[in-house]
Design a protein around this motif. Structure first.
Motif, mmCIF file in Angstrom:
data_model
loop_
_atom_site.group_PDB
_atom_site.id
_atom_site.type_symbol
_atom_site.label_atom_id
_atom_site.label_comp_id
_atom_site.label_asym_id
_atom_site.label_seq_id
_atom_site.Cartn_x
_atom_site.Cartn_y
_atom_site.Cartn_z
ATOM 1 N N UNK A 115 0.827 -1.208 0.000
ATOM 2 C CA UNK A 115 0.000 0.000 0.000
ATOM 3 C C UNK A 115 0.862 1.259 0.000
ATOM 4 N N UNK A 116 1.963 1.241 0.745
ATOM 5 C CA UNK A 116 2.849 2.398 0.771
ATOM 6 C C UNK A 116 3.551 2.597 -0.570
ATOM 7 N N UNK A 117 3.905 1.505 -1.253
ATOM 8 C CA UNK A 117 4.518 1.614 -2.585
ATOM 9 C C UNK A 117 3.535 2.242 -3.563
ATOM 10 N N UNK A 118 2.285 1.814 -3.513
ATOM 11 C CA UNK A 118 1.268 2.397 -4.387
ATOM 12 C C UNK A 118 1.044 3.869 -4.071
ATOM 13 N N UNK A 119 1.078 4.213 -2.793
ATOM 14 C CA UNK A 119 0.888 5.595 -2.369
ATOM 15 C C UNK A 119 2.022 6.483 -2.885
ATOM 16 N N UNK A 120 3.237 5.950 -2.886
ATOM 17 C CA UNK A 120 4.376 6.708 -3.421
ATOM 18 C C UNK A 120 4.274 6.898 -4.928
ATOM 19 N N UNK A 121 3.630 5.967 -5.620
ATOM 20 C CA UNK A 121 3.435 6.092 -7.065
ATOM 21 C C UNK A 121 2.341 7.099 -7.409
ATOM 22 N N UNK A 122 1.540 7.495 -6.413
ATOM 23 C CA UNK A 122 0.474 8.466 -6.645
ATOM 24 C C UNK A 122 -0.851 7.835 -7.000
ATOM 25 N N UNK A 123 -1.040 6.564 -6.635
ATOM 26 C CA UNK A 123 -2.306 5.899 -6.919
ATOM 27 C C UNK A 123 -2.680 4.971 -5.777
ATOM 28 N N UNK A 124 -3.935 4.615 -5.736
ATOM 29 C CA UNK A 124 -4.462 3.641 -4.791
ATOM 30 C C UNK A 124 -5.416 2.727 -5.533
ATOM 31 N N UNK A 125 -5.654 1.557 -4.978
ATOM 32 C CA UNK A 125 -6.593 0.616 -5.583
ATOM 33 C C UNK A 125 -7.819 0.531 -4.686
ATOM 34 N N UNK A 126 -8.993 0.685 -5.297
ATOM 35 C CA UNK A 126 -10.244 0.728 -4.541
ATOM 36 C C UNK A 126 -11.275 -0.205 -5.159
ATOM 37 N N UNK A 127 -12.256 -0.568 -4.341
ATOM 38 C CA UNK A 127 -13.382 -1.381 -4.794
ATOM 39 C C UNK A 127 -14.649 -0.551 -4.676
ATOM 40 N N UNK A 128 -15.474 -0.585 -5.718
ATOM 41 C CA UNK A 128 -16.733 0.167 -5.714
ATOM 42 C C UNK A 128 -17.746 -0.584 -4.853
ATOM 43 N N UNK A 129 -18.350 0.120 -3.895
ATOM 44 C CA UNK A 129 -19.327 -0.508 -3.002
ATOM 45 C C UNK A 129 -20.759 -0.076 -3.297
ATOM 46 N N UNK A 130 -20.933 1.014 -4.036
ATOM 47 C CA UNK A 130 -22.286 1.458 -4.388
ATOM 48 C C UNK A 130 -22.694 0.858 -5.731
ATOM 49 N N UNK A 131 -23.906 1.140 -6.142
ATOM 50 C CA UNK A 131 -24.399 0.663 -7.433
ATOM 51 C C UNK A 131 -24.584 1.872 -8.355
ATOM 52 N N UNK A 132 -23.549 2.173 -9.176
ATOM 53 C CA UNK A 132 -23.614 3.377 -9.999
ATOM 54 C C UNK A 132 -24.768 3.380 -10.996
ATOM 55 N N UNK A 133 -25.214 2.222 -11.423
ATOM 56 C CA UNK A 133 -26.326 2.158 -12.358
ATOM 57 C C UNK A 133 -27.653 2.495 -11.718
ATOM 58 N N UNK A 134 -27.724 2.479 -10.400
ATOM 59 C CA UNK A 134 -28.963 2.782 -9.683
ATOM 60 C C UNK A 134 -28.949 4.194 -9.091
ATOM 61 N N UNK A 135 -27.818 4.560 -8.496
ATOM 62 C CA UNK A 135 -27.767 5.818 -7.752
ATOM 63 C C UNK A 135 -27.165 6.975 -8.540
ATOM 64 N N UNK A 136 -26.335 6.691 -9.515
ATOM 65 C CA UNK A 136 -25.727 7.741 -10.313
ATOM 66 C C UNK A 136 -24.457 8.322 -9.726
#
Length: 138
Positions: A89-110
């Motif tokens: 996680x610290x290596x990714x943070x130094x690269x300027x990015x993070x990895x995330x998982x979507x928990x909402x439903x974009x097709x329903x809530x927008x």
């Protein structure tokens, strides 16, 4: 916007540029820019089309989180308490990015809400991506 049964409306969002993401262990929640789609459990063609749905793993910009950590002394101390297990996680943070998982439903809530992947989830994702012979983002 689509009218559905009962007179209600759905706000469909298939592709968006920004979303709200929370980092649970650091107790931070920030709006961040979505850089790319890495993996989707439902269908790999959704990755090629860059469609966003619940459970999609995405790469996000880490600058809003870095700014908050550097300005907030409590968050900076929490970051220093990271163990060796969180080095990925610290290596990714130094690269300027993070990895995330979507928990909402974009097709329903927008809109997009998600959590930043840490520890076990991050290691599991890298194992899956190695099996699929995909590029690892670090």
């Amino acid at each position: 916007m689509t009218r559905v049964r009962g007179g209600n409306f759905k706000f469909k969002a298939i592709s968006l540029g920004k979303g709200s993401f929370q980092w649970k262990t650091m107790q931070l929640s920030k709006n961040s820019k979505i850089l790319s789609v890495l993996y989707n459990q439902a269908n790999l063609k959704l990755v090629q089309k860059r469609n966003l749905s619940k459970g999609t793993i995405i790469k996000i910009d880490s600058m809003p989180f870095i700014k908050t950590i550097l300005t907030n002394q409590r968050s900076f101390i929490d970051l220093l308490k990271f163990q060796i297990d969180k080095m990925i996680l610290l290596k990714l943070l130094n690269k300027g990015l993070l990895i995330a998982r979507i928990t909402s439903r974009p097709g329903q809530t927008g809109k997009i809400n998600g959590t930043i992947m840490e520890d076990y989830d991050l290691k599991l994702f890298f194992r899956i991506s190695r099996k699929m012979k995909k590029l690892i983002p670090y």
